[in-house]
Design a protein around this motif. Sequence first.
Motif, mmCIF file in Angstrom:
data_model
loop_
_atom_site.group_PDB
_atom_site.id
_atom_site.type_symbol
_atom_site.label_atom_id
_atom_site.label_comp_id
_atom_site.label_asym_id
_atom_site.label_seq_id
_atom_site.Cartn_x
_atom_site.Cartn_y
_atom_site.Cartn_z
ATOM 1 N N GLU A 159 0.782 -1.234 0.000
ATOM 2 C CA GLU A 159 0.000 0.000 0.000
ATOM 3 C C GLU A 159 0.814 1.285 0.000
ATOM 4 O O GLU A 159 0.329 2.342 -0.421
ATOM 5 C CB GLU A 159 -0.945 0.009 1.204
ATOM 6 C CG GLU A 159 -0.228 -0.128 2.533
ATOM 7 C CD GLU A 159 -1.176 -0.372 3.696
ATOM 8 O OE1 GLU A 159 -0.731 -0.237 4.835
ATOM 9 O OE2 GLU A 159 -2.347 -0.694 3.446
ATOM 10 N N ASN A 160 2.071 1.259 0.472
ATOM 11 C CA ASN A 160 2.857 2.497 0.556
ATOM 12 C C ASN A 160 3.636 2.798 -0.723
ATOM 13 O O ASN A 160 4.422 3.737 -0.768
ATOM 14 C CB ASN A 160 3.820 2.429 1.742
ATOM 15 C CG ASN A 160 4.733 1.216 1.675
ATOM 16 O OD1 ASN A 160 4.375 0.200 1.100
ATOM 17 N ND2 ASN A 160 5.895 1.312 2.263
ATOM 18 N N ASN A 167 9.647 4.684 -7.314
ATOM 19 C CA ASN A 167 9.783 4.474 -5.873
ATOM 20 C C ASN A 167 11.212 4.076 -5.539
ATOM 21 O O ASN A 167 11.694 3.027 -5.989
ATOM 22 C CB ASN A 167 8.816 3.392 -5.409
ATOM 23 C CG ASN A 167 7.360 3.815 -5.541
ATOM 24 O OD1 ASN A 167 6.747 4.239 -4.568
ATOM 25 N ND2 ASN A 167 6.805 3.713 -6.742
ATOM 26 N N ASN A 241 8.931 8.921 -5.303
ATOM 27 C CA ASN A 241 8.425 8.609 -3.967
ATOM 28 C C ASN A 241 9.537 7.881 -3.221
ATOM 29 O O ASN A 241 10.085 6.896 -3.729
ATOM 30 C CB ASN A 241 7.187 7.709 -4.065
ATOM 31 C CG ASN A 241 6.671 7.286 -2.705
ATOM 32 O OD1 ASN A 241 6.590 8.091 -1.779
ATOM 33 N ND2 ASN A 241 6.331 6.005 -2.579
ATOM 34 N N VAL A 243 10.677 5.763 0.023
ATOM 35 C CA VAL A 243 10.135 4.905 1.073
ATOM 36 C C VAL A 243 11.262 4.550 2.046
ATOM 37 O O VAL A 243 12.330 4.102 1.633
ATOM 38 C CB VAL A 243 9.529 3.609 0.476
ATOM 39 C CG1 VAL A 243 8.969 2.714 1.573
ATOM 40 C CG2 VAL A 243 8.455 3.953 -0.554
ATOM 41 N N ASN A 254 8.459 -4.488 0.970
ATOM 42 C CA ASN A 254 7.374 -3.701 0.399
ATOM 43 C C ASN A 254 6.668 -4.419 -0.748
ATOM 44 O O ASN A 254 5.683 -3.908 -1.280
ATOM 45 C CB ASN A 254 7.911 -2.353 -0.095
ATOM 46 C CG ASN A 254 8.405 -1.480 1.027
ATOM 47 O OD1 ASN A 254 7.631 -0.830 1.709
ATOM 48 N ND2 ASN A 254 9.712 -1.477 1.250
ATOM 49 N N GLU A 279 7.477 2.385 12.049
ATOM 50 C CA GLU A 279 7.175 2.609 10.636
ATOM 51 C C GLU A 279 5.868 1.926 10.241
ATOM 52 O O GLU A 279 5.077 2.466 9.470
ATOM 53 C CB GLU A 279 8.327 2.073 9.782
ATOM 54 C CG GLU A 279 8.310 2.556 8.346
ATOM 55 C CD GLU A 279 8.649 4.021 8.205
ATOM 56 O OE1 GLU A 279 8.371 4.576 7.130
ATOM 57 O OE2 GLU A 279 9.171 4.625 9.163
ATOM 58 N N GLU A 280 5.634 0.732 10.794
ATOM 59 C CA GLU A 280 4.398 0.003 10.507
ATOM 60 C C GLU A 280 3.186 0.776 11.039
ATOM 61 O O GLU A 280 2.154 0.868 10.371
ATOM 62 C CB GLU A 280 4.457 -1.393 11.119
ATOM 63 C CG GLU A 280 3.288 -2.274 10.720
ATOM 64 C CD GLU A 280 3.411 -3.692 11.277
ATOM 65 O OE1 GLU A 280 2.479 -4.477 11.065
ATOM 66 O OE2 GLU A 280 4.438 -3.985 11.935
ATOM 67 N N LYS A 282 2.977 3.983 11.443
ATOM 68 C CA LYS A 282 2.808 5.171 10.613
ATOM 69 C C LYS A 282 2.128 4.848 9.281
ATOM 70 O O LYS A 282 1.317 5.613 8.778
ATOM 71 C CB LYS A 282 4.181 5.811 10.358
ATOM 72 C CG LYS A 282 4.121 7.126 9.612
ATOM 73 C CD LYS A 282 5.482 7.780 9.523
ATOM 74 C CE LYS A 282 6.379 7.047 8.561
ATOM 75 N NZ LYS A 282 7.661 7.746 8.334
ATOM 76 N N ASN A 283 2.451 3.674 8.719
ATOM 77 C CA ASN A 283 1.940 3.311 7.393
ATOM 78 C C ASN A 283 0.536 2.710 7.413
ATOM 79 O O ASN A 283 -0.159 2.726 6.402
ATOM 80 C CB ASN A 283 2.898 2.335 6.708
ATOM 81 C CG ASN A 283 4.185 3.010 6.270
ATOM 82 O OD1 ASN A 283 4.192 4.197 5.979
ATOM 83 N ND2 ASN A 283 5.275 2.263 6.251
ATOM 84 N N LYS A 284 0.127 2.170 8.561
ATOM 85 C CA LYS A 284 -1.197 1.545 8.643
ATOM 86 C C LYS A 284 -2.252 2.614 8.938
ATOM 87 O O LYS A 284 -2.355 3.113 10.048
ATOM 88 C CB LYS A 284 -1.208 0.457 9.720
ATOM 89 C CG LYS A 284 -0.520 -0.825 9.276
ATOM 90 C CD LYS A 284 -0.697 -1.912 10.320
ATOM 91 C CE LYS A 284 -0.001 -3.194 9.898
ATOM 92 N NZ LYS A 284 -0.731 -3.949 8.925
ATOM 93 N N LYS A 285 -3.029 2.948 7.923
ATOM 94 C CA LYS A 285 -4.005 4.026 8.055
ATOM 95 C C LYS A 285 -5.343 3.524 8.600
ATOM 96 O O LYS A 285 -5.966 4.159 9.441
ATOM 97 C CB LYS A 285 -4.206 4.707 6.696
ATOM 98 C CG LYS A 285 -2.921 5.350 6.178
ATOM 99 C CD LYS A 285 -3.090 5.885 4.766
ATOM 100 C CE LYS A 285 -1.788 6.446 4.236
ATOM 101 N NZ LYS A 285 -1.887 6.904 2.831
#
Length: 312
Positions: A159-160, A167, A241, A243, A254, A279-280, A282-285
Amino acid sequence: MQNEITIVTAFYNIGRTTRGNDQYLSYFDFWSGLKNYVVIYTTEDMKELILEKRKQHHLEGKTTIIVKELNEFDFQTLNKIKETFKNYNQALHRKNPNNIECISPLYCYLMYLKPFFICDAIERGIVSENIMWLDFGFNHGDSFFINKDQFRFLLEKQENIINDKINFFSIKDQEANTIPEIYYNMEPFLIGGLIYGSNRAWSSFKKNLYECMQCFLSFNIVDDDQIMFLWCTRNYPQNYNIVRCYEWFDSLFNFIPKEIKNTILFKRKNSQYYKLIKEEIKNKKNINLYNKSRLYFKYFYYKFINKKYIEL
């Protein structure tokens, strides 16, 4: 194949004294079982040896090997690089003057060609919309991932990752140093072994990198890919982007399916586990309260209690 990630890579013997053909074939052997379609650029003498690695996994039908000489990609720039190395000492005042990028014009040219290989494959119509560059020697055998028998899956975009941009993956949160400073201290910000983007993104990247190389050459300097990638992101930020990752090879996480990511074996050297959990988080919305609390508990545990934990 349209929605699948196509992997493009290349192997050319440029006369490295520390790693020969057999060494690189063993590196490739580690990840040659990935089930993605793979396009490999190489020389005639290596074609069958490389194909044999894919045949061992019955993946020859998902493999294209292209024999093409290096000077056919950007002959004029190759000559300029050689001339610059001849006239100006690329090792002068640099932190690691014996590194290959300080002494080998062919190595620097090969690193520069990464988007050229991919755009050539696009022109041939042999890749999908989603394309990954993966170094032929990615993982350096078992440098990070340690069990090649587990590499029997299909890489998928997580997803990121942004499809319409290139990327890159970095081992720093940010880099404040100037390009010349990084050229001399040789402490790169971006990783060159894995790059991902769509057809259109790769086309723009090739143009940006060509411009970057001409800029470097105008100052009578040449370097490998990582510093040039940074130049591209600073001059054309809309195309890229970045990452965050924490090791040279953990960028592959990723693209590893979630059910496999939880079981794959690896060893961690330079990063601490709690940073990965952060980091996980932060990335999990879209995450429920229970799972979020669970991640925060792990974060505090590994940061403040079990500080010696370095391996998953």
